[in-house]
Design an enzyme around this catalytic site. Structure first.
Site, PDB file in Angstrom:
ATOM      1  N   ASP A  47     -21.716 -46.791  16.773  1.00  0.00           N
ATOM      2  CA  ASP A  47     -21.384 -47.652  15.648  1.00  0.00           C
ATOM      3  C   ASP A  47     -19.962 -47.409  15.143  1.00  0.00           C
ATOM      4  O   ASP A  47     -19.284 -46.456  15.555  1.00  0.00           O
ATOM      5  CB  ASP A  47     -22.367 -47.419  14.496  1.00  0.00           C
ATOM      6  CG  ASP A  47     -23.794 -47.815  14.852  1.00  0.00           C
ATOM      7  OD1 ASP A  47     -23.966 -48.621  15.789  1.00  0.00           O
ATOM      8  OD2 ASP A  47     -24.724 -47.322  14.191  1.00  0.00           O
ATOM      9  N   TYR A 104     -27.047 -36.556  20.669  1.00  0.00           N
ATOM     10  CA  TYR A 104     -26.083 -36.708  19.590  1.00  0.00           C
ATOM     11  C   TYR A 104     -25.993 -35.415  18.792  1.00  0.00           C
ATOM     12  O   TYR A 104     -26.959 -34.655  18.675  1.00  0.00           O
ATOM     13  CB  TYR A 104     -26.491 -37.837  18.649  1.00  0.00           C
ATOM     14  CG  TYR A 104     -26.101 -39.218  19.121  1.00  0.00           C
ATOM     15  CD1 TYR A 104     -24.904 -39.812  18.717  1.00  0.00           C
ATOM     16  CD2 TYR A 104     -26.927 -39.941  19.970  1.00  0.00           C
ATOM     17  CE1 TYR A 104     -24.550 -41.083  19.144  1.00  0.00           C
ATOM     18  CE2 TYR A 104     -26.578 -41.214  20.407  1.00  0.00           C
ATOM     19  CZ  TYR A 104     -25.394 -41.778  19.985  1.00  0.00           C
ATOM     20  OH  TYR A 104     -25.050 -43.029  20.414  1.00  0.00           O
TER      21      TYR A 104
END
Length: 242
Positions: free
Chosen positions: A52, A110
């Site tokens: 994002d 992540y």
């Protein structure tokens, strides 16, 4: 046709995410444009997944096909010379022609970085969190995140992804030298999912809530049931496993 896989590092601060969008400054566009300049052909760069706006990467992967046979060191030098300073291609390797960075990925990990004290060096790449953090308790709460579940409550409300089932293999916290790090590994992610998980776990800790509270959020299947997302600047795509 030759197929090449790239390993990419980037600072996402000034980009509208990975995915190429009309009239938007994105990582995918910048790299595709740069490769096109070097090879003098338009290429289709396929990423392992989208990150994002404002999210960084230490080990994003992508692949592209070309009729050219590339010499690794020469190509990397040329590509990194053309790319802006906040995008770096770390490695180039030849892969099977049918290799696909997104569909062949088995696991994506992540890292979310939190600072416990104000940092002049890491303020752009971490969340300065003022409240007490207990990693032992956060790890207990994170058991509710693991496994194959419907993560609708942790996804953006306007997500166009119909399948909201993700399999989380690992979710763990640790603290070292004034930093708190959250690692999460899964087969796939939904839009905004990791940051919502981080924000919700921190909220659960802060309010002294329990795993039943988290299970209820899953059962609601409603984004409004979860907490506010943690800031994008602390999130890194750490690595992709094939």
């Amino acid at each position: 046709m030759n197929n090449y896989k790239l390993t990419i590092q980037y600072d996402g601060s000034r980009y509208a995410g990975w995915q190429t969008q009309s009239e938007q400054n994105t990582i995918q566009y910048k790299i595709s444009e740069s490769i096109g300049i070097i090879l003098k052909e338009k290429i289709n760069l396929i990423g392992s997944g989208r990150t994002d706006t404002g999210v960084h990467a230490l080990g994003q992967t992508a692949n592209f096909r070309t009729t050219e046979t590339l010499e690794k060191n020469k190509f990397l030098y040329s590509l990194n010379s053309v790319l802006p300073d906040d995008i770096a291609v770390l490695n180039l390797e030849s892969v099977e022609e049918n290799f696909h960075s997104r569909f062949d990925a088995k696991r994506r990990t992540y890292l979310y970085l939190i600072t416990r004290h104000k940092s002049a060096l890491f303020y752009k790449y971490s969340y300065f969190y003022h409240y007490p953090i207990d990693c032992t308790r956060l790890n207990e709460l994170s058991f509710s995140i693991k496994g194959k579940k419907d993560f609708t409550s942790f996804s953006k409300k306007k997500s166009d992804t119909k399948n909201k089932i993700c399999d989380v293999y690992e979710a763990r916290w640790r603290e070292t030298n004034g930093f708190v790090m959250f690692y999460i590994s899964a087969d796939r992610y939904l839009h905004g999912m990791v940051r919502t998980i981080v924000g919700t776990l921190l909220h659960t800790l802060k309010k002294n809530l329990n795993n039943e509270y988290l299970e209820n959020i899953f059962n609601e299947k409603n984004r409004e049931a979860a907490s506010e997302s943690a800031p994008a600047k602390g999130l890194f795509l750490f690595k992709v496993k094939y």
